[in-house]
Design a protein around this motif. Structure first.
Motif, PDB file in Angstrom:
ATOM      1  N   THR A  89      21.759 -34.032  51.806  1.00  0.00           N
ATOM      2  CA  THR A  89      23.138 -33.602  52.025  1.00  0.00           C
ATOM      3  C   THR A  89      23.195 -32.082  51.991  1.00  0.00           C
ATOM      4  OG1 THR A  89      23.665 -33.771  49.666  1.00  0.00           O
ATOM      5  CG2 THR A  89      24.045 -35.725  51.017  1.00  0.00           C
ATOM      6  N   LEU A  90      24.088 -31.535  52.819  1.00  0.00           N
ATOM      7  CA  LEU A  90      24.135 -30.088  52.992  1.00  0.00           C
ATOM      8  C   LEU A  90      25.480 -29.487  52.603  1.00  0.00           C
ATOM      9  CD1 LEU A  90      22.307 -30.148  56.441  1.00  0.00           C
ATOM     10  CD2 LEU A  90      21.291 -29.683  54.203  1.00  0.00           C
ATOM     11  N   ALA A  91      26.386 -30.311  52.134  1.00  0.00           N
ATOM     12  CA  ALA A  91      27.718 -29.860  51.716  1.00  0.00           C
ATOM     13  C   ALA A  91      28.179 -30.757  50.572  1.00  0.00           C
ATOM     14  CB  ALA A  91      28.698 -29.956  52.882  1.00  0.00           C
ATOM     15  N   PRO A  92      29.013 -30.235  49.663  1.00  0.00           N
ATOM     16  CA  PRO A  92      29.455 -31.049  48.518  1.00  0.00           C
ATOM     17  C   PRO A  92      30.108 -32.371  48.925  1.00  0.00           C
ATOM     18  CG  PRO A  92      30.018 -28.756  48.160  1.00  0.00           C
ATOM     19  CD  PRO A  92      29.514 -28.854  49.579  1.00  0.00           C
ATOM     20  N   GLU A  93      31.000 -32.355  49.917  1.00  0.00           N
ATOM     21  CA  GLU A  93      31.655 -33.610  50.307  1.00  0.00           C
ATOM     22  C   GLU A  93      30.649 -34.606  50.890  1.00  0.00           C
ATOM     23  OE1 GLU A  93      34.398 -33.655  53.679  1.00  0.00           O
ATOM     24  OE2 GLU A  93      33.482 -31.811  54.396  1.00  0.00           O
ATOM     25  N   ALA A  94      29.626 -34.092  51.562  1.00  0.00           N
ATOM     26  CA  ALA A  94      28.582 -34.967  52.102  1.00  0.00           C
ATOM     27  C   ALA A  94      27.776 -35.592  50.970  1.00  0.00           C
ATOM     28  CB  ALA A  94      27.676 -34.179  53.037  1.00  0.00           C
ATOM     29  N   HIS A  95      27.523 -34.813  49.936  1.00  0.00           N
ATOM     30  CA  HIS A  95      26.755 -35.333  48.801  1.00  0.00           C
ATOM     31  C   HIS A  95      27.526 -36.460  48.096  1.00  0.00           C
ATOM     32  CE1 HIS A  95      23.418 -35.269  46.084  1.00  0.00           C
ATOM     33  NE2 HIS A  95      24.241 -35.219  45.047  1.00  0.00           N
ATOM     34  N   HIS A  96      28.795 -36.251  47.882  1.00  0.00           N
ATOM     35  CA  HIS A  96      29.617 -37.296  47.245  1.00  0.00           C
ATOM     36  C   HIS A  96      29.659 -38.554  48.114  1.00  0.00           C
ATOM     37  CE1 HIS A  96      30.781 -34.747  43.962  1.00  0.00           C
ATOM     38  NE2 HIS A  96      31.206 -33.811  44.787  1.00  0.00           N
ATOM     39  N   ALA A  97      29.803 -38.375  49.418  1.00  0.00           N
ATOM     40  CA  ALA A  97      29.839 -39.526  50.327  1.00  0.00           C
ATOM     41  C   ALA A  97      28.513 -40.268  50.324  1.00  0.00           C
ATOM     42  CB  ALA A  97      30.184 -39.069  51.749  1.00  0.00           C
ATOM     43  N   ALA A  98      27.410 -39.535  50.299  1.00  0.00           N
ATOM     44  CA  ALA A  98      26.090 -40.175  50.292  1.00  0.00           C
ATOM     45  C   ALA A  98      25.861 -40.947  49.004  1.00  0.00           C
ATOM     46  CB  ALA A  98      25.000 -39.124  50.478  1.00  0.00           C
TER      47      ALA A  98
END
Length: 157
Positions: A89-98
């Motif tokens: 993941t490359l962004a905080p929202e992407a990390h939470h979604a993953a």
């Protein structure tokens, strides 16, 4: 007493890069990884939200002889495959979604904090410089974290 040597970890067979809209960071990472990792490694990218293609990405990728081709941004829901050995993941929202997406799966999720170049204002050259910084940052991370630690020698241009 003999010391057991650890074998280097293998490069994951399938990698997914995720960012906010799959318009800048994750498609750059996907194109870079395709050019750097061994053939046969399945590499994809997606965004948390729908996005539109960013022309600055095409400019900075063409500078290093890479292209996204006709590829358009896609969301996680639009992915053809949903099983990956590694999700980056490359962004905080992407990390939470993953993390939410993989709650019940045994998949490694890694966060690589990466600047969003759209926050940079200024001249065209200043904006392109921010995009180049992101591209180069991702290339270094792919080389250091996916190639070197896995015993694969990166090719030099």
């Amino acid at each position: 007493m003999a010391v057991a040597l650890e074998e280097p970890a293998k490069i994951p067979k399938s990698i997914l890069f995720i960012c906010g809209m799959n318009a800048i960071r994750s498609p750059m990472a996907e194109a870079l990884a395709r050019s750097m990792l061994p053939p046969g490694t399945y590499i994809a990218s997606a965004g948390v939200r729908p996005g539109e293609r960013d022309p600055f990405v095409d400019v900075v990728m063409e500078e290093i002889d890479l292209s996204l081709g006709k590829r358009l941004p896609q969301t996680l829901d639009e992915l053809e495959d949903d099983f990956f050995d590694l999700i980056i993941t490359l962004a905080p929202e992407a990390h939470h979604a993953a993390l939410e997406l993989t709650r019940s799966n045994a998949v490694e999720v890694v966060y690589w904090p990466t600047l969003d170049p759209t926050v940079v204002a200024g001249t065209r050259e200043q904006i392109l410089s921010a995009y180049r910084e992101v591209r180069n940052h991702l290339a270094v991370l792919i080389e250091q974290r996916l190639l070197r630690k896995n015993g694969v020698k990166a090719e030099t241009a």
